[in-house]
Design an enzyme around this catalytic site. Sequence first.
Site, PDB file in Angstrom:
ATOM      1  CG  HIS A 140      50.718  52.064  42.431  1.00  0.00           C
ATOM      2  ND1 HIS A 140      49.409  52.170  42.032  1.00  0.00           N
ATOM      3  CD2 HIS A 140      51.473  52.558  41.406  1.00  0.00           C
ATOM      4  CE1 HIS A 140      49.361  52.721  40.827  1.00  0.00           C
ATOM      5  NE2 HIS A 140      50.598  52.951  40.426  1.00  0.00           N
ATOM      6  CG  ASN A 171      45.095  49.951  46.676  1.00  0.00           C
ATOM      7  OD1 ASN A 171      46.236  50.361  46.875  1.00  0.00           O
ATOM      8  ND2 ASN A 171      44.445  50.186  45.550  1.00  0.00           N
TER       9      ASN A 171
END
Length: 293
Positions: A140, A171
């Site tokens: 994201h 991440n």
Amino acid sequence: MNRRKKRSNRRGAQSLVVMIVVLGAMWFASAIRARDEANAATGGNQTTTTGTCATTDISDSREMLAVVTNPKLRSVDVEYEGMNLSFNPSMHLPNWVSWELTESETGGPAKRFNKFMADESVEGCAETWDYNYSGYDRGHMAPAGDMKWSEEAMRQTFYLTNICPQMKSLNTGAWKRLEEKCRQWAKADSAILIVCGPVLTDTIREYIGDSRVAVPERFFKVVLAPYANPVRGIGFIMNNGRVDGGMQSAAVSIDEVERVTGHDFFAWLPDEIETQVEAECDFPFWSNIKAKR
């Protein structure tokens, strides 16, 4: 969209610079309120246009979250409920994603959404299977955790227009810790503005999936605290992998992020403030900011 909070009027201005800061913060909060009223009238629907995003109409407070995109990159501008982004249909990645995070938006009733989706309305959007067996996480840019205030805003963060191939070590490591720090900073300063994305000026050496989604070598994030007195900002550039030294080693000035990416951030700020804020890189100060109790 949630109503934005105004900070209380600042007192005891002793210099012209401080006065400009106060007026700028008041202008910002007024524009945020105008956006909320406009979104309420239109239902907050998504709109998509092509071209480079520029701050031209300050009556639309979404322009406060806009970025002047590197003109060498293809750009499709997209607005979602909780974020703006410039999508690159050639790379199948966002050039950048921007959003506001207020103190109240760091929490909320929205349950975690967990289904990645292609946004078929956006040219060049990757497909979910492009990431299968690639060895990369669907990383994201605007995190779902910043959208707990709205189920729809959270759902839209799972569009692949907001996703990039990230190594798991990034991440779930320094990138995640920086997201958590941003929520702490939003609680301390009432609201912050965030822009992040891949560094697409680097040479792309790897692609994944049938769509040939570009794998970035590095990622950036810039943060502005417009209600702080004085206004302050900071940038980060992280390699797509383990970040030795964590956030502190990745901290840079916003000027440096602009140099590396070719984007122009926060152009709506008065020139005197923009020049000073974008030259700063005081990570120890930012690191010690505590959320209000």
